[in-house]
Design an enzyme around this catalytic site. Structure first.
Site, PDB file in Angstrom:
ATOM      1  N   SER B 156       0.840  -1.199   0.000  1.00  0.00           N
ATOM      2  CA  SER B 156       0.000   0.000   0.000  1.00  0.00           C
ATOM      3  C   SER B 156       0.879   1.256   0.000  1.00  0.00           C
ATOM      4  CB  SER B 156      -0.938  -0.063   1.212  1.00  0.00           C
ATOM      5  OG  SER B 156      -1.960   0.859   1.107  1.00  0.00           O
ATOM      6  N   ASP B 322      -8.865  -6.529  -4.454  1.00  0.00           N
ATOM      7  CA  ASP B 322      -8.453  -5.229  -3.908  1.00  0.00           C
ATOM      8  C   ASP B 322      -9.014  -4.134  -4.814  1.00  0.00           C
ATOM      9  OD1 ASP B 322      -7.167  -2.955  -3.022  1.00  0.00           O
ATOM     10  OD2 ASP B 322      -5.157  -3.830  -3.012  1.00  0.00           O
ATOM     11  N   HIS B 355      -8.116  -5.215  -0.127  1.00  0.00           N
ATOM     12  CA  HIS B 355      -6.817  -4.574   0.060  1.00  0.00           C
ATOM     13  C   HIS B 355      -6.045  -5.160   1.244  1.00  0.00           C
ATOM     14  CE1 HIS B 355      -3.835  -1.479  -0.382  1.00  0.00           C
ATOM     15  NE2 HIS B 355      -4.082  -0.946   0.796  1.00  0.00           N
TER      16      HIS B 355
END
Lengths: 196, 380
Positions: B156, B322, B355
């Site tokens: 991320s 995601d 995610h």
């Protein structure tokens, strides 16, 4: 090394840039990068084979050939390779065109559906051939576009694709005198090198 | 005394380093001095070739693996992947994980005391960028005697840092692992961040960021920010599987105050808990850094051009469900790396968890990570 790969590696110039479509475990790319300083990438969709590529230390991109190759620029590779996968893609003609857009030349290997054993099987049993070499039944095969050497060469003529080299071999990848005389009948696997 | 699992790095103690040289920031301001809190796992080898940096995501910190005490309930945030024999094998690697500058877990941030005023920085703490973080991390590497990282790894926002490392310090990073990330945020991503920030800023207890001076914290805003964020970290399927439309009681109340659906209860709990442990100003800073990240920006939007100087081998991984950083966003990065003729591998991992998948022990993901890490050469 698999015998067709053994033959192909002779055609790859040292230091060239290579894209291997359906690269399997990346064995060829590994060999070529170690022995011939070749740089490149393999495309693969099978998670286990992708992991094997990582183990082999080759660059592998998870990408389905049927979704296209538009992420690769024109003439960005010396050779684009596809071994034993032409018969498994949705649009083999488009893949072939794409290979020659991305690379200066393309190297392909595929099984010959006109081999005498196939002909005999289909001719006598009236069913789709199943053999050690083509071990799938018609409904679960990844091979959806079988062709013959004649078919492939006709496609190349139609699209003005030049055949630079052709090797016809049996399933142990030996080329015999007879398969040289009647390749479409006696050859089991073709190895082609083509260009525009 | 309880014992730790054999594949755990065990008991770890955070460390602290002070930097007394001014750090020039992208916003034009400087930090005259700052401190970074970090943890290390494993041993640095004699040639210093086995150092590995773990970069944290939005609300993360330095505690990536192991336990701070024998009775700590949960280990560090990436304990699934870091430890002896694990994907990031601490028998081979010397792993460094830090709390980023601007954080709220010990490194200098908005709640730290500004030595110039003797009061908390609060709203006066400068806005930071991913480049600033990477710069400060390079200074940390200097202090630790690490010329080059064997790898910089992050998911991320952490993946953005790993990528920025490869861009900013090409000679100081051999492998870049960018997981569940993107080369820049989409308008939708920025929109979610803006909702989160507005929730905080409009909380009556925010006091323009100087809430500490008033002895309060903007708890409600922070809670809302986390709730909206949390929704985007999960997939519809994983939420459906976890909560469905399940009710907490048998009857509907026909009002707006009671918690009726299980998912409401879950989000409120997550938000509540987060608001008690995270600093609002830090949340604003971190989301801004996400929004600003755009290495292609300085090259007229040409990402391949921005990546031209990279020398590191790159490994990019994404997860199918995601939607905060979808596989398509990772492919943008991969395609640009291909166009720039860089060494890159890319995996699109089948995972239902959205995610958050990058923090979870998904077999294919962990195996691939392990296989890749095993190939990284370090001296014995």
């Amino acid at each position: 090394m698999r015998a067709d790969l053994e033959i192909i590696q002779e055609w790859i110039k040292p230091g060239s840039r290579l894209l291997d479509l359906g690269c399997g475990d990346g064995e060829l790319l590994r060999y070529l990068s170690e022995q011939r300083k070749v740089t490149g990438y393999g495309l693969e969709i099978d998670p286990e084979k992708i992991n094997a590529c990582i183990d082999n230390g080759v660059n592998v991109i998870e990408q389905n050939l049927d979704t296209g190759l538009s992420n690769f620029g024109d003439n960005t590779f010396d050779s684009v390779l596809m071994t034993q996968a032409l018969q498994a893609v949705h649009y083999p003609d488009q893949v072939l065109e794409e290979m020659l857009r991305i690379g200066r030349e393309a190297i392909l290997t595929f099984p010959n559906f006109a081999h005498w054993r196939c002909r005999l099987y289909l001719g006598t049993k009236g069913r789709m051939p199943v053999s050690e070499f083509m071990p799938y039944t018609w409904y679960n095969t990844p091979n959806i576009h079988f062709c013959t050497f004649k078919d492939f060469e006709a496609l190349c003529r139609e699209r003005s694709i030049r055949i630079l080299d052709r090797l016809v071999v049996d399933q142990t990848h030996r080329s015999g005198v007879l398969s040289g005389l009647w390749p479409n009948l006696l050859g089991e696997i073709a190895i082609y090198r083509v260009t525009r | 005394m309880s014992t730790f699992p054999a594949d755990s790095v065990g008991l770890v103690t955070p460390q602290r380093l002070s930097f007394n040289e001014p750090l020039k920031l992208a916003c034009g301001k400087s930090l005259e001095q700052f401190e970074l809190v970090y943890e290390t796992y494993g041993q640095l080898n004699a040639s210093r070739s086995n150092a590995l940096l773990i970069c944290h995501a939005l609300s993360g910190h330095h505690h990536a693996a192991g336990f701070h005490s024998a009775d700590e309930r949960k280990p560090g945030w990436w304990d699934a992947c870091i430890g002896p024999g694990k994907a990031i094998d601490t028998n081979r690697f010397f792993v460094v994980s830090l709390n980023n500058l601007g954080g709220c877990h010990g490194s200098t941030g908005p709640s730290s005391i500004n030595p110039a005023t003797g009061k908390a920085y609060g709203a006066s703490f400068p806005v930071l960028t991913v480049e600033d973080w990477v710069h400060s991390q390079a200074l940390l590497a200097d202090q630790l005697g690490i010329d080059a990282w064997a790898a910089v790894v992050g998911g991320s926002l952490g993946g953005m840092q790993a990528l920025q490392w490869a861009i900013s310090y090409p000679a100081r990073i051999r492998h870049c692992l960018a997981i569940a990330t993107a080369p820049k945020l989409s308008a939708q991503n920025i929109a979610f961040n803006e909702v989160a920030r507005q929730a905080i800023i409009t909380d009556p207890d925010f006091h323009n960021g100087d809430y500490a001076a008033f002895g309060v914290i903007p708890k409600r805003g922070l809670m809302l920010a986390r709730m909206v964020g949390h929704i985007t970290y999960l997939s519809d399927d994983s939420m459906g599987e976890k909560f469905g439309r399940e009710l907490r009681t048998d009857v509907l109340n026909y009002d707006f105050t009671s918690v009726e659906f299980q998912v409401e209860s879950y989000l409120r709990y997550q938000g509540q808990e987060f608001s008690e442990r995270f600093d609002a100003n830090t949340y604003l800073l971190m989301t801004k850094a996400l929004d600003y990240f755009d290495p292609a920006g300085a090259h007229g939007g040409n990402l391949a051009k921005a990546l031209e100087g990279i020398q590191a081998r790159c490994m990019v991984m994404s997860f199918t469900t995601d939607w905060r950083f979808s596989p398509a966003r990772s492919r943008e990065l991969v395609d640009a790396l291909l166009a720039a003729r860089k060494q890159v591998s890319y995996l699109e991992i089948e995972a239902a968890q959205g995610h958050d998948a990058f923090l979870l022990p998904i077999p294919r993901y962990v195996q691939a990570l392990q296989a890749y890490m095993n190939r990284i050469e370090v001296d014995a």
